[in-house]
Design an enzyme around this catalytic site. Sequence first.
Site, PDB file in Angstrom:
ATOM      1  N   SER A 114       0.797  -1.234   0.000  1.00 54.65           N
ATOM      2  CA  SER A 114       0.000   0.000   0.000  1.00 54.65           C
ATOM      3  C   SER A 114       0.823   1.275   0.000  1.00 54.65           C
ATOM      4  CB  SER A 114      -0.952   0.016   1.198  1.00 54.65           C
ATOM      5  OG  SER A 114      -2.104  -0.738   0.907  1.00 54.65           O
ATOM      6  N   LYS A 117       0.064   3.550  -2.732  1.00 54.59           N
ATOM      7  CA  LYS A 117      -1.031   4.520  -2.639  1.00 54.59           C
ATOM      8  C   LYS A 117      -0.508   5.956  -2.573  1.00 54.59           C
ATOM      9  CE  LYS A 117      -4.743   1.689  -0.612  1.00 54.59           C
ATOM     10  NZ  LYS A 117      -4.186   0.343  -0.389  1.00 54.59           N
ATOM     11  N   SER A 172      -6.247   2.810   4.666  1.00 51.35           N
ATOM     12  CA  SER A 172      -5.700   2.179   3.469  1.00 51.35           C
ATOM     13  C   SER A 172      -6.797   1.442   2.714  1.00 51.35           C
ATOM     14  CB  SER A 172      -4.561   1.220   3.841  1.00 51.35           C
ATOM     15  OG  SER A 172      -3.640   1.093   2.787  1.00 51.35           O
TER      16      SER A 172
END
Length: 420
Positions: A114, A117, A172
């Site tokens: 993640s 991101k 997340s």
Amino acid sequence: MAASASLLLPLAAVSPAVAAPTAPPATHSPSPSASKSPSGSPSDNKGKPPKQPPAKMSEVGGELLGRPGVQVQPEAGAPALPKGLSGDAWLVADAESGEVLAAKNAHWRLAPASTLKMLFADTVLPKFPRTAQHKVAPSDLEGMGEGSSQVGLKEDSTYSVQDLWLGVFLRSGNDAVHVLSAMNGGVGQTVRDMQAHAEELQANDTHVVTPDGYDADGQVSSAYDLTLFARSGLQKKDFRDYCATATAQFPGEEKKGKKRESFGIQNTNRLLTGQGMPVYKGIAGVKNGSTTNAGNTFTGVAQHGSRKLLVTVMNPETKETGEVYKESAALLDWGFEAVGHVKPVGVLVPPLGASGGKDAGKSGGKAGDKAQASVADSGTGSGGGGLWTAVGITGGALAVLAGAAYVVHRRWPLRRPPQP
């Protein structure tokens, strides 16, 4: 410099609402300690990295950064690197000058989880005002990886763009990523946009397959590239606000005839919230992640005194709970002590559209010197009238961030249109 100082923006005036965390409904994402995926989901086992880094890697940022293993150039008075560092790759850099103080396998292409991101946010966040509203359609939530963690978006309920970004940064949430991607023209378009932006940032180790970091065949990044994404994103006020927010209230499902309720959400960045470990002094973001292929990944930014450092750690071999945060904190501690006592091993290059961007690829410390010398040529405005406009961030307004201070970053101007 007076113009730069006037642009220091306290987060207290612009940050999203902060509230004491409350327990989310059982259907929401698992706690960070239970996460197994980009944000809590099991991997499909695609894209597993090789067990050893290549003998030669990219030299973007300097020749030493293309070598495998630990790269550090200590001078008189330099502290020893922390013992027990087990990450496959890591990097410590000055957030302002871009000088890389030390690194290990900086350009090794690994699964990012993640932390990808950060690139998603840096790419998509500027496209929609935080007050814009979006009603979630069933198609918006299609295509998420099995078991993906979610902030808890509900079909046929309306959320503000600010709500969605809080879901991305704090929980997340892959559901929030997919809704924002749908608003951006779909997952395919968003992936293309992210890849183009990575190339503009000279993040050449990165290949984007999913916008949320879920394990996918061929999806890779590097400690160097993730640090570039953080440095670029932190130049955006909204990005700074969201990644420095520890807790917030999130709207629940809209039900006809009933008052809409909300529930508390908490950031999964443990150095920010202190979950299971002390809050790191001066921490102000940025993003953590975990998948089967990536292991645990983390990029953070912190300030001690006037010094601001970025750190990235990827896949610690030591599997103790919170190890990625412990190694990140140890590297930050080392970096703050080492500043002025080590010779940089490379530099975080500016984007291709910035002045000097094309010449900074293999120039090592020289690019950092050029960037630092440009501070006096500052300008104002989001379009960037001058080179290296200083902007500010503070985490001190957040109750859970006692001792955190503002962080100053540099902003490159947008690419100027071609002259006739």
